[in-house]
Design an enzyme around this catalytic site. Sequence first.
Site, PDB file in Angstrom:
ATOM      1  N   ASN A  12      11.031  53.411  17.784  1.00 48.73           N
ATOM      2  CA  ASN A  12      11.781  54.436  18.520  1.00 48.73           C
ATOM      3  C   ASN A  12      13.064  54.752  17.749  1.00 48.73           C
ATOM      4  OD1 ASN A  12      13.737  55.628  20.294  1.00 48.73           O
ATOM      5  ND2 ASN A  12      12.473  55.028  22.030  1.00 48.73           N
ATOM      6  N   HIS A  15      18.116  56.161  18.786  1.00 50.36           N
ATOM      7  CA  HIS A  15      19.523  55.789  18.619  1.00 50.36           C
ATOM      8  C   HIS A  15      20.049  56.030  17.209  1.00 50.36           C
ATOM      9  CE1 HIS A  15      19.661  54.967  22.743  1.00 50.36           C
ATOM     10  NE2 HIS A  15      18.617  54.151  22.652  1.00 50.36           N
ATOM     11  N   HIS A  48      12.398  60.144  22.552  1.00 44.45           N
ATOM     12  CA  HIS A  48      12.589  60.504  23.960  1.00 44.45           C
ATOM     13  C   HIS A  48      13.512  61.715  23.989  1.00 44.45           C
ATOM     14  CE1 HIS A  48      13.982  58.949  28.209  1.00 44.45           C
ATOM     15  NE2 HIS A  48      13.563  60.198  28.231  1.00 44.45           N
ATOM     16  N   ARG A  50      15.576  63.647  25.989  1.00 45.10           N
ATOM     17  CA  ARG A  50      16.159  63.594  27.343  1.00 45.10           C
ATOM     18  C   ARG A  50      16.631  64.960  27.786  1.00 45.10           C
ATOM     19  NH1 ARG A  50      17.876  59.276  30.228  1.00 45.10           N
ATOM     20  NH2 ARG A  50      17.359  57.225  29.390  1.00 45.10           N
ATOM     21  N   ARG A  54      21.086  63.803  24.926  1.00 38.97           N
ATOM     22  CA  ARG A  54      22.153  62.923  24.436  1.00 38.97           C
ATOM     23  C   ARG A  54      21.852  62.366  23.051  1.00 38.97           C
ATOM     24  NH1 ARG A  54      21.591  57.860  28.557  1.00 38.97           N
ATOM     25  NH2 ARG A  54      21.689  59.541  30.072  1.00 38.97           N
ATOM     26  N   GLU A  75       8.194  60.800  24.440  1.00 42.55           N
ATOM     27  CA  GLU A  75       8.572  60.377  25.803  1.00 42.55           C
ATOM     28  C   GLU A  75       9.298  61.527  26.488  1.00 42.55           C
ATOM     29  OE1 GLU A  75       9.252  55.595  25.294  1.00 42.55           O
ATOM     30  OE2 GLU A  75      11.000  56.893  25.067  1.00 42.55           O
ATOM     31  N   THR A 106      16.806  53.900  30.344  1.00 43.93           N
ATOM     32  CA  THR A 106      15.752  54.015  31.359  1.00 43.93           C
ATOM     33  C   THR A 106      15.742  52.755  32.222  1.00 43.93           C
ATOM     34  OG1 THR A 106      14.543  55.280  29.729  1.00 43.93           O
ATOM     35  CG2 THR A 106      13.324  54.593  31.689  1.00 43.93           C
ATOM     36  N   GLU A 156       2.582  51.965  29.669  1.00 49.07           N
ATOM     37  CA  GLU A 156       3.543  51.159  28.907  1.00 49.07           C
ATOM     38  C   GLU A 156       4.347  50.371  29.925  1.00 49.07           C
ATOM     39  OE1 GLU A 156       5.783  52.977  25.715  1.00 49.07           O
ATOM     40  OE2 GLU A 156       7.481  51.625  26.057  1.00 49.07           O
ATOM     41  N   HIS A 196      10.914  48.197  25.764  1.00 49.20           N
ATOM     42  CA  HIS A 196      12.267  48.410  26.279  1.00 49.20           C
ATOM     43  C   HIS A 196      13.063  47.112  26.193  1.00 49.20           C
ATOM     44  CE1 HIS A 196      15.187  51.158  28.078  1.00 49.20           C
ATOM     45  NE2 HIS A 196      15.758  50.034  28.452  1.00 49.20           N
TER      46      HIS A 196
HETATM   47  C1  LIG Z   1      11.606  55.089  27.886  1.00 49.72           C
HETATM   48  C2  LIG Z   1      12.319  54.054  27.134  1.00 49.72           C
HETATM   49  O1  LIG Z   1      12.334  52.933  27.502  1.00 49.72           O
HETATM   50  C3  LIG Z   1      13.049  54.346  25.881  1.00 49.72           C
HETATM   51  O2  LIG Z   1      12.556  55.355  25.124  1.00 49.72           O
HETATM   52  C4  LIG Z   1      14.412  54.655  26.150  1.00 49.72           C
HETATM   53  O3  LIG Z   1      14.398  55.706  27.078  1.00 49.72           O
HETATM   54  C5  LIG Z   1      15.213  55.005  24.923  1.00 49.72           C
HETATM   55  O4  LIG Z   1      16.140  55.929  25.207  1.00 49.72           O
HETATM   56  P1  LIG Z   1      17.408  55.609  26.115  1.00 49.72           P
HETATM   57  O5  LIG Z   1      18.106  54.428  25.490  1.00 49.72           O
HETATM   58  O6  LIG Z   1      18.171  56.884  26.081  1.00 49.72           O
HETATM   59  O7  LIG Z   1      16.929  55.275  27.484  1.00 49.72           O
HETATM   60  N1  LIG Z   2       9.691  52.820  25.519  1.00 53.03           N
HETATM   61  C1  LIG Z   2      10.585  51.843  25.004  1.00 53.03           C
HETATM   62  C2  LIG Z   2      11.110  52.283  23.696  1.00 53.03           C
HETATM   63  O1  LIG Z   2      10.643  53.226  23.128  1.00 53.03           O
HETATM   64  C3  LIG Z   2      12.199  51.525  23.027  1.00 53.03           C
HETATM   65  O2  LIG Z   2      13.165  51.034  23.901  1.00 53.03           O
HETATM   66  P1  LIG Z   2      14.439  50.272  23.252  1.00 53.03           P
HETATM   67  O3  LIG Z   2      13.921  49.263  22.255  1.00 53.03           O
HETATM   68  O4  LIG Z   2      15.290  51.298  22.571  1.00 53.03           O
HETATM   69  O5  LIG Z   2      15.091  49.616  24.441  1.00 53.03           O
END
Ligand SMILES: CC(=O)[C@@H](O)[C@H](O)COP(=O)(O)O
Ligand SMILES: NCC(=O)COP(=O)(O)O
Length: 248
Positions: A12, A15, A48, A50, A54, A75, A106, A156, A196
């Site tokens: 992911n 960030h 994701h 949003r 953000r 997402e 989330t 998930e 997550h």
């Molecule tokens: C759905 C999820 O668990 C992650 O993708 C998370 O949403 C990452 O983005 P945020 O840190 O903005 O929630």
């Molecule tokens: N769906 C969870 C994800 O994509 C990653 O979550 P995180 O490791 O950033 O908390």
Amino acid sequence: MTTSNRILLGVNIDHVATLRQARGTRYPDPVKAALDAEEAGADGITVHLREDRRHIQERDVLLLKDVLQTRMNFEMGVTEEMMAFAERIRPAHICLVPETRQELTTEGGLDVAGQEARIKAAVDRLAKIGCEVSLFIDADERQIEASKRVGAPAIELHTGRYADAETPASVAEELKRVADGVAFGLTQGLIVNAGHGLHYHNVEAVAAIKGINELNIGHALVAHALFVGFKSAVAEMKALILAAAAKA
Ligand SMILES: CC(=O)[C@@H](O)[C@H](O)COP(=O)(O)O
Ligand SMILES: NCC(=O)COP(=O)(O)O
């Protein structure tokens, strides 16, 4: 039922975009991070988009759609705006997530059981454009059964409660909740992913749960990348989860 120890890593990159948005610059580019992640062994890239934009922007998703060698796991919240965007870009995978504008991240799983008709309509609509839909839910039998009923091929499981647990007893309890959810999801014929809040110190126990298809990990990877670089951060995580799965 899948009981193989093969486990995929979805990286992911949200960030990376958080850092860019903090200053409104063009860097760091999440698209570069995605390509580096693929080179380092990522099996897929998760973003994701949003509602409040953000971190990830439409521009990122459109570019990723063109350049990824693996696959995008997109997402999104279940809103008309996002449904229309998904129909435009047609990602291979879509994960429907709950979203609250003010939340830090989330906070819980999607309440599929509480809104079956709405989620079924979304799953059906996305299946029509060829997306494999997964539902981001808590490891709860009621939610898993509802996910099956609405026709999602995948779920998930939200590992946030496990990641936030502070005592050995609560860590063990939350880990068991995830493991039971995986086992129950498999009995329902679902593909079971998890993610997550996973990081280098808590991921192995989850990776050792038999039957998980993919772990989605972001925040910890981006944080570690500050010190070792993105490719090394991804390669280290991938090695950890493969070793833990192989030992299990
Ligand atoms: C759905 C999820 O668990 C992650 O993708 C998370 O949403 C990452 O983005 P945020 O840190 O903005 O929630
Ligand atoms: N769906 C969870 C994800 O994509 C990653 O979550 P995180 O490791 O950033 O908390």
